[in-house]
Design an enzyme around this catalytic site. Structure first.
Site, PDB file in Angstrom:
ATOM      1  CD  GLU A 191       9.635   8.692  15.199  1.00 30.29           C
ATOM      2  OE1 GLU A 191      10.048   9.727  14.690  1.00 30.29           O
ATOM      3  OE2 GLU A 191       8.425   8.451  15.392  1.00 30.29           O
ATOM      4  CB  CYS A 227       2.263  10.026   7.308  1.00 28.57           C
ATOM      5  SG  CYS A 227       3.334   8.896   8.232  1.00 28.57           S
ATOM      6  N   GLY A 267       6.882   3.081   8.561  1.00 25.49           N
ATOM      7  CA  GLY A 267       6.967   2.087   7.494  1.00 25.49           C
ATOM      8  C   GLY A 267       5.668   1.381   7.211  1.00 25.49           C
ATOM      9  CD  GLU A 268       1.939  -1.117   4.397  1.00 27.90           C
ATOM     10  OE1 GLU A 268       1.264  -0.130   4.706  1.00 27.90           O
ATOM     11  OE2 GLU A 268       1.621  -2.288   4.731  1.00 27.90           O
ATOM     12  CB  CYS A 327       6.973   5.035   4.987  1.00 29.05           C
ATOM     13  SG  CYS A 327       5.451   4.163   4.528  1.00 29.05           S
ATOM     14  CB  SER A 357      -4.340   3.354   7.160  1.00 26.22           C
ATOM     15  OG  SER A 357      -3.687   3.023   8.363  1.00 26.22           O
ATOM     16  CG  LEU A 358     -10.776   3.032   3.901  1.00 30.84           C
ATOM     17  CD1 LEU A 358     -10.102   1.882   3.156  1.00 30.84           C
ATOM     18  CD2 LEU A 358     -12.210   2.654   4.213  1.00 30.84           C
ATOM     19  CG  HIS A 359      -6.317   7.520   6.060  1.00 27.62           C
ATOM     20  ND1 HIS A 359      -6.441   7.365   7.426  1.00 27.62           N
ATOM     21  CD2 HIS A 359      -5.091   7.029   5.737  1.00 27.62           C
ATOM     22  CE1 HIS A 359      -5.337   6.801   7.896  1.00 27.62           C
ATOM     23  NE2 HIS A 359      -4.522   6.585   6.900  1.00 27.62           N
ATOM     24  CB  CYS A 401       3.831   1.862  18.865  1.00 30.76           C
ATOM     25  SG  CYS A 401       3.656   2.428  17.165  1.00 30.76           S
ATOM     26  CB  CYS A 409       3.536   7.812  11.915  1.00 33.66           C
ATOM     27  SG  CYS A 409       4.165   6.446  11.053  1.00 33.66           S
ATOM     28  CB  CYS A 466      -0.030   8.958   4.127  1.00 37.03           C
ATOM     29  SG  CYS A 466      -0.299   7.188   3.917  1.00 37.03           S
TER      30      CYS A 466
HETATM   31  N1  SAH Z   1       1.936   2.347   7.493  1.00 38.44           N
HETATM   32  C1  SAH Z   1       0.963   1.780   8.363  1.00 38.44           C
HETATM   33  C2  SAH Z   1       1.267   2.071   9.842  1.00 38.44           C
HETATM   34  C3  SAH Z   1       1.340   3.535  10.066  1.00 38.44           C
HETATM   35  S1  SAH Z   1       1.045   4.424  11.488  1.00 38.44           S
HETATM   36  C4  SAH Z   1      -0.408   2.330   8.028  1.00 38.44           C
HETATM   37  O1  SAH Z   1      -0.502   3.198   7.180  1.00 38.44           O
HETATM   38  O2  SAH Z   1      -1.379   1.838   8.564  1.00 38.44           O
HETATM   39  C5  SAH Z   1      -0.515   4.143  12.138  1.00 38.44           C
HETATM   40  C6  SAH Z   1      -1.577   5.186  11.804  1.00 38.44           C
HETATM   41  O3  SAH Z   1      -1.176   6.533  12.099  1.00 38.44           O
HETATM   42  C7  SAH Z   1      -1.949   5.130  10.328  1.00 38.44           C
HETATM   43  O4  SAH Z   1      -3.342   5.017  10.213  1.00 38.44           O
HETATM   44  C8  SAH Z   1      -1.448   6.455   9.839  1.00 38.44           C
HETATM   45  O5  SAH Z   1      -2.174   6.879   8.728  1.00 38.44           O
HETATM   46  C9  SAH Z   1      -1.635   7.354  11.061  1.00 38.44           C
HETATM   47  N2  SAH Z   1      -0.898   8.625  10.998  1.00 38.44           N
HETATM   48  C10 SAH Z   1       0.259   8.904  10.359  1.00 38.44           C
HETATM   49  N3  SAH Z   1       0.587  10.217  10.491  1.00 38.44           N
HETATM   50  C11 SAH Z   1      -0.378  10.778  11.236  1.00 38.44           C
HETATM   51  C12 SAH Z   1      -0.615  12.115  11.712  1.00 38.44           C
HETATM   52  N4  SAH Z   1       0.206  13.109  11.431  1.00 38.44           N
HETATM   53  N5  SAH Z   1      -1.716  12.332  12.450  1.00 38.44           N
HETATM   54  C13 SAH Z   1      -2.575  11.323  12.742  1.00 38.44           C
HETATM   55  N6  SAH Z   1      -2.408  10.054  12.326  1.00 38.44           N
HETATM   56  C14 SAH Z   1      -1.334   9.773  11.574  1.00 38.44           C
END
Ligand code: SAH
Length: 380
Positions: free
Chosen positions: A121, A148, A194-195, A141, A249-251, A134, A366, A145
């Site tokens: 995408e 995701c 992807g990463e 990936c 991406s810390l979360h 984007c 994503c 996560c």
């Molecule tokens: N793999 C990379 C880029 C990913 S997408 C990364 O992890 O940073 C960019 C952001 O969207 C990341 O912070 C990812 O965690 C977030 N993301 C993925 N799925 C999501 C969802 N369902 N809702 C909100 N954010 C999401």
């Protein structure tokens, strides 16, 4: 301790077996020679073999990167027979747009077909002051996560450099333009599927073409690379000498919770050390991304803990309310919890942006469009 649903606590994806799959994808499709896969010198050599002078490389690149040509046919100042020859020997695109989805807010999402079974995408996000693309870097990936869609089926393969550039060019042709307003994409976020840092070599090759003055001509400062937090790869990027913006991406504010949300958790301490080194070496700021999930990581005490963890890092914080992917037990946060979380961080002095997802009506998070398409949810 956050009350993560038990299904996730027992999720085998959180175990060690996943860790091994973070290595660079080993299987790649057979290399096809295409115009966009060749760097400048190789291109001049290839055109030379076709009996063409060196200036052709520049002329064709202009058509591709500046004049939005969808194919050789549109390059009206190239001799007709040359256009035919190029079509056969140096195809321009290896991918095509299979599906486009438009959100009423102007966001346009495309599903890019690479090969049967392989799609990624890419998203065009227009705003009054900027036009953002984007881009994806992998099919699937390996990080998985739990919130995701991209990682649900694991990693299929790394994208080639030209497949990354092609996403930008497909989007470039969707930019709304008028005769007197030739708008271009002026920002790139590598935040698709992807990463990115697990496909670093190909990503850098792609970003070189994108930055080149005779390529798309976009400066490093307008490009943001987002990672799930791989310290050695962040350091490798810092040492490459580019001034890309970095998003991490810390979360979660602590490792116990982060390891449940991001199975490949290399430890918050080391991730933030690497981020600090990135700031020192590149002079760029880092953005911390934090997906807010109801009652899992959205409490004020977790915001305070996050502020404490980030106290020595010059960073912006991007809060992203979870965009539901129908994962049992995971729900978006309430607006008031988002605001309360942001308020704690702001009081601690951090610039905070709550990113209300653009394009959520078109499954813009994503990997969602690809997942839905492969499952037959959207008509083709
Ligand atoms: N793999 C990379 C880029 C990913 S997408 C990364 O992890 O940073 C960019 C952001 O969207 C990341 O912070 C990812 O965690 C977030 N993301 C993925 N799925 C999501 C969802 N369902 N809702 C909100 N954010 C999401």
């Amino acid at each position: 301790m956050a009350d993560l649903p038990p299904t996730h606590q027992r999720n085998p994806a959180l175990g060690d077996s996943r860790r091994q799959s973070t290595r660079e994808a080993m299987t790649q499709p057979a290399q096809t020679k295409s115009f966009l896969s060749l760097q400048r010198d190789a291109l001049v050599a290839e055109l030379g073999r076709l009996g063409q002078p060196a200036f052709r490389a520049k002329q064709i690149r202009q058509w591709i990167y500046r004049r939005h040509a969808p194919g050789y046919d549109a390059m009206t100042d190239l001799p007709g027979p040359l256009r035919k020859t190029l079509e056969g020997s140096l195809p321009l695109y290896s991918s095509r747009i299979e599906q486009t989805q438009d959100d009423p807010d102007g966001t346009r999402k495309i599903l890019v077909r690479l090969a049967p079974g392989d799609s990624v995408e890419a998203v065009l996000i227009p705003a009054p002051d900027r036009m953002t693309a984007c881009l994806s870097t992998q099919v699937g990936c390996p990080i998985a996560c739990i919130f995701c869609a991209s990682g649900k089926a694991g990693l299929q393969r790394n994208l080639e450099a030209h497949e990354i550039v092609e996403q930008l060019l497909h989007l470039d042709r969707l930019v709304p333009r008028t005769d007197d307003d030739d708008r271009r994409i002026d920002h790139i976020v590598v935040m698709g599927m992807g990463e990115p840092l697990l496909n670093l070599a190909n990503l850098m090759r792609a970003l070189e073409s994108i930055q080149a003055p005779d390529g798309y001509g976009l400066g490093a400062r307008r490009i943001t690379v987002s990672t799930s937090g791989l310290p050695d790869r962040i350091r490798a990027l810092a040492n490459m000498g580019y001034a890309f913006n970095l998003a991490v991406s810390l979360h979660a504010p602590d490792d116990a919770l982060r390891s449940k949300l991001v199975p490949v958790n290399r430890g918050i301490g080391d991730i933030l050390d690497a981020a600090r080194e990135y700031v020192t070496k590149t002079g760029r700021e880092v953005t911390i991304e934090y997906v807010l999930i109801r009652r899992i990581n959205d409490r004020p005490d977790q915001a305070r803990k996050l502020a404490w963890a980030l106290k020595d890092l010059r960073c912006n914080i991007n809060l992203i309310p979870y965009n539901s992917i129908d994962e049992p037990g995971l729900e978006p946060p309430s607006d008031s919890d988002c605001e309360a979380f942001a308020a704690v961080l702001r009081r601690e002095g951090f610039p905070v942006h709550v990113r209300h997802q653009r394009g959520d009506r078109i499954a813009a998070a994503c990997g969602q469009l690809r997942a839905a398409t492969e499952a037959g949810k959207f008509a083709r």
